[in-house]
Design an enzyme around this catalytic site. Sequence first.
Site, PDB file in Angstrom:
ATOM      1  N   ASP A   1       0.902  -1.144   0.000  1.00 19.46           N
ATOM      2  CA  ASP A   1       0.000   0.000   0.000  1.00 19.46           C
ATOM      3  C   ASP A   1       0.945   1.199   0.000  1.00 19.46           C
ATOM      4  O   ASP A   1       1.578   1.481   1.019  1.00 19.46           O
ATOM      5  CB  ASP A   1      -0.891   0.017   1.249  1.00 19.46           C
ATOM      6  CG  ASP A   1      -1.878   1.178   1.192  1.00 19.46           C
ATOM      7  OD1 ASP A   1      -1.509   2.233   0.649  1.00 19.46           O
ATOM      8  OD2 ASP A   1      -2.994   1.028   1.687  1.00 19.46           O
ATOM      9  N   HIS A   2       1.072   1.861  -1.155  1.00 20.17           N
ATOM     10  CA  HIS A   2       2.161   2.835  -1.258  1.00 20.17           C
ATOM     11  C   HIS A   2       1.984   4.005  -0.288  1.00 20.17           C
ATOM     12  O   HIS A   2       2.940   4.706   0.012  1.00 20.17           O
ATOM     13  CB  HIS A   2       2.374   3.308  -2.697  1.00 20.17           C
ATOM     14  CG  HIS A   2       1.284   4.156  -3.228  1.00 20.17           C
ATOM     15  ND1 HIS A   2       0.184   3.636  -3.857  1.00 20.17           N
ATOM     16  CD2 HIS A   2       1.109   5.491  -3.216  1.00 20.17           C
ATOM     17  CE1 HIS A   2      -0.609   4.623  -4.213  1.00 20.17           C
ATOM     18  NE2 HIS A   2      -0.077   5.764  -3.828  1.00 20.17           N
TER      19      HIS A   2
ATOM     20  N   HIS B   1      -6.039   2.616   1.465  1.00 16.86           N
ATOM     21  CA  HIS B   1      -5.226   3.759   1.913  1.00 16.86           C
ATOM     22  C   HIS B   1      -5.799   4.453   3.157  1.00 16.86           C
ATOM     23  O   HIS B   1      -5.094   4.694   4.128  1.00 16.86           O
ATOM     24  CB  HIS B   1      -5.106   4.807   0.803  1.00 16.86           C
ATOM     25  CG  HIS B   1      -4.593   4.261  -0.484  1.00 16.86           C
ATOM     26  ND1 HIS B   1      -3.550   3.368  -0.560  1.00 16.86           N
ATOM     27  CD2 HIS B   1      -4.969   4.487  -1.755  1.00 16.86           C
ATOM     28  CE1 HIS B   1      -3.315   3.073  -1.821  1.00 16.86           C
ATOM     29  NE2 HIS B   1      -4.161   3.732  -2.573  1.00 16.86           N
TER      30      HIS B   1
END
Length: 484
Positions: free
Chosen positions: A177-178, A240
């Site tokens: 999950d950047h 996110h």
Amino acid sequence: MVSRVIPVDDFDLVIFGGTGDLARRKILPGLYRRFCAGQMPETARIIGAARSEHDTEEFRQLVRDAIREFSTKNTCDEGQIGAFLERLDYVQVDARGSDGWDALKEMMRDGVVKAYYFSVAPSLFGDIAERLQSYGIADESARIVVEKPFGRDLDSAKKLNADLAKHFDETQIYRIDHYLGKETVQNLMAVRFGNILFEPLWNSQYVDHIQITVAETVGVGGRGEYYDRSGAMRDMVQNHLMQLLCLIAMEPPSRFDPDAVRDEKLKVIRALEPVDHHSIVRGQYEATATEPSYREDAGDPRSTTESFIALRCMISNWRWAGTPFFLRTGKKLKARTSEIAVMFKDAPHSIFGEEAGRHANVLSIRLQPNEGMTLKVTIKEPGPGGMRLVDVPLDMSFAEALGDDAEEITDAYERLIMDVIRGNQTLFMRGDEVEAAWAWTDPLIESWEKRGDMPKAYEAYSSGPEEAAMMLHREGRRWREIKE
Ligand code: NAD
């Protein structure tokens, strides 16, 4: 301030989908920047693996073009691109067939870290995992990296987890999950758990509510049909925003190690209460004079998918009972910004009288743009004329605080890929976390589908539907302005 680059062990990194959009925009330019920073060992190699027919030279040319187009900062001089490209190889593989797998096996070296980045559609995850095993390419120390979306509901996420678990241990699986790779997100943990100042106030006694906003100015554009199958809840909230919520709400882990941190995040997700429909506002952007509406972008005049969502969430535990968490995300909003704002309560009693007004502290953590933090504090307005109070920001822009080194704030992908090579899973989602997040999300989606709720229309480039503002207004609160 001098930032330290800690070299990583020698590695072979295979990027499945190495010719795709994500590889060209993020993964390969990110690796190039790490190369420029001197973090890549001299013999480390990157192998592009994809269905398209290329030889190594053509792949290198593709990567050269991608670096020129997408890597604007932290690069070395043009001459060094050549040295970086020398590290690259290419193999044509078919994830669903037998082509290329023997050739890939031949390319892999013994005695180095082996990492396999699945930058392909999730429907191929199981096929690739299976072939890495059956062709004897991945050993017990190999790591696999998988991209979002990790499922579209609990059942599909469970299936993906099961497909990977057939061939790889959980300690080998890195679910990206950047958002978790962003500098500020990690700073959030440093601020919370490295200072004594905030933690005593970090609870429902002192925090009135928390707002998490991820606003985009872009619409769904060319990805409309694809996006219409997911919507803001699946595309942004389930991953996110929930990850940010976990980091802001979790208990201090006993150590900064992967399982200690992820155990605490999991407890937050499991403590989330179901959200009833009065506490959810979904929206779709309208057309402007020159731009299409969400429904036109999606190619479906009756689409019920949301391009905006706002939710009021409650966490049932001792720390947070009574403190709402408001989450909001959307497309075509008035500014591109991601922010977490901790809205503290008013001082219990004002000794300065009514005319001094009410003032509450706000800690805002900006993820983008201009990563940084601001603490709004109340001081006396300068000058004669009695005790008038005014709010001023204590502003820490990372770019200013770190001077030249701010240029070196690493992009989330770079950091996360280096964490994979180091074998550090702290900033990656564990399988049970992902499943718990879907277990909370699924009933909310089902409930609005069952009720036939329609998203509210909102003006493009606004703050979202009026109803989202009303949701807070009803309880005497208001959203922070969406601004850069
Ligand atoms: P893309 O369509 O641009 O690229 C897909 C890649 O997969 C290509 O290199 C293609 O050759 C390869 N491929 C397809 N079928 C194959 C097969 N049978 N065998 C071997 N290789 C095959 O896709 P993308 O945008 O790069 O996205 C890749 C993954 O990353 C997807 O899961 C996507 O959801 C996810 N993702 C993408 C972005 C983004 O910004 N593009 C952001 C977040 C997540």
